[in-house]
Write a protein that holds these residues in place. Sequence first.
Motif, short mmCIF file in Angstrom:
data_model
loop_
_atom_site.label_atom_id
_atom_site.label_comp_id
_atom_site.label_asym_id
_atom_site.label_seq_id
_atom_site.Cartn_x
_atom_site.Cartn_y
_atom_site.Cartn_z
N PHE A 10 11.14 -21.49 -9.24
CA PHE A 10 10.87 -21.62 -10.67
C PHE A 10 10.61 -23.10 -10.94
N GLU A 11 9.36 -23.41 -11.20
CA GLU A 11 8.93 -24.79 -11.44
C GLU A 11 8.96 -25.06 -12.94
N TYR A 12 9.65 -26.12 -13.34
CA TYR A 12 9.76 -26.46 -14.75
C TYR A 12 8.96 -27.71 -15.11
N GLY A 13 8.40 -28.38 -14.11
CA GLY A 13 7.62 -29.59 -14.38
C GLY A 13 8.50 -30.76 -14.74
N ALA A 14 7.90 -31.75 -15.40
CA ALA A 14 8.62 -32.96 -15.78
C ALA A 14 8.95 -32.91 -17.26
N ASP A 15 10.17 -33.32 -17.59
CA ASP A 15 10.55 -33.40 -19.00
C ASP A 15 10.02 -34.72 -19.58
N PRO A 16 10.21 -34.97 -20.87
CA PRO A 16 9.68 -36.20 -21.47
C PRO A 16 10.16 -37.49 -20.81
N SER A 17 11.32 -37.46 -20.18
CA SER A 17 11.82 -38.67 -19.50
C SER A 17 11.22 -38.83 -18.10
N GLY A 18 10.47 -37.81 -17.64
CA GLY A 18 9.87 -37.87 -16.31
C GLY A 18 10.64 -37.13 -15.24
N LEU A 19 11.79 -36.54 -15.59
CA LEU A 19 12.59 -35.80 -14.62
C LEU A 19 11.89 -34.50 -14.25
N ILE A 20 11.59 -34.34 -12.96
CA ILE A 20 10.98 -33.11 -12.44
C ILE A 20 12.11 -32.17 -12.07
N SER A 21 12.02 -30.90 -12.51
CA SER A 21 13.10 -29.97 -12.18
C SER A 21 12.57 -28.61 -11.76
N GLY A 22 13.43 -27.90 -11.04
CA GLY A 22 13.08 -26.56 -10.60
C GLY A 22 14.26 -25.88 -9.95
N ASP A 23 14.15 -24.57 -9.85
CA ASP A 23 15.15 -23.74 -9.18
C ASP A 23 14.49 -23.05 -8.00
N ILE A 24 15.19 -23.01 -6.89
CA ILE A 24 14.70 -22.37 -5.67
C ILE A 24 15.75 -21.34 -5.26
N VAL A 25 15.31 -20.12 -5.00
CA VAL A 25 16.21 -19.04 -4.61
C VAL A 25 15.81 -18.58 -3.21
N LEU A 26 16.75 -18.64 -2.28
CA LEU A 26 16.53 -18.16 -0.91
C LEU A 26 17.33 -16.88 -0.72
N CYS A 27 16.67 -15.85 -0.23
CA CYS A 27 17.35 -14.59 0.06
C CYS A 27 17.75 -14.59 1.54
N VAL A 28 19.03 -14.79 1.78
CA VAL A 28 19.55 -14.99 3.14
C VAL A 28 19.26 -13.81 4.07
N PRO A 29 19.47 -12.54 3.66
CA PRO A 29 19.17 -11.44 4.58
C PRO A 29 17.68 -11.37 4.96
N VAL A 30 16.81 -11.71 4.02
CA VAL A 30 15.38 -11.70 4.33
C VAL A 30 15.05 -12.82 5.30
N LEU A 31 15.67 -13.99 5.15
CA LEU A 31 15.46 -15.09 6.10
C LEU A 31 15.84 -14.65 7.51
N HIS A 32 17.01 -14.01 7.63
CA HIS A 32 17.46 -13.52 8.94
C HIS A 32 16.47 -12.51 9.53
N GLN A 33 16.04 -11.57 8.72
CA GLN A 33 15.13 -10.52 9.18
C GLN A 33 13.79 -11.12 9.62
#
Length: 160
Positions: free
Chosen positions: A77-100
């Motif tokens: 989930f990319e949120y871009g940069a806020d007015p102060s320039g802070l770049i933010s985002g959320d990354i979700v890793l599905c552990v069972p899928v990584l193993h598979q």
Amino acid sequence: MYPDFSLSIQYATDAPELPRWRLRRWVGRALAVALAAPDPRAGQPVALTLRLVDADEGRSLNAAWRQRDYATNVLTFEYGADPSGLISGDIVLCVPVLHQEAAEQGKPLQQHAAHLVTHGVLHALGYDHIDPDEAEQMESLETAILAGQGYPDPYLSISD
């Protein structure tokens, strides 16, 4: 040198093979390469959350946000940069899928996880792979980031 970044790591499922220090190192290295000069975002601070989930949560998130009723390896989930320039985002890793996937591709889990963390970080920075030129740029950057950590090109491994 790592850029200015903060990283929150959430374990919604057990993943002892993916310790915080390792995840933080992968994120830091991906950011260091992707945000190097002359990138216009160089020097901007970054705040990311990395959440490791089970198949149920992975499936639920993928269905809610992408209308796909299965657990996928990584969602960003990319949120871009806020007015102060802070770049933010959320990354979700599905552990069972990584193993598979690692087993199916005959790769060590650490190698596959490093690739998908890197992939997620690049998405959080605004990179995408929808059109061929964007895909080539993103894959090239992923390959360079991983090579700098001693990992092979993940795309050669898949297509060979």
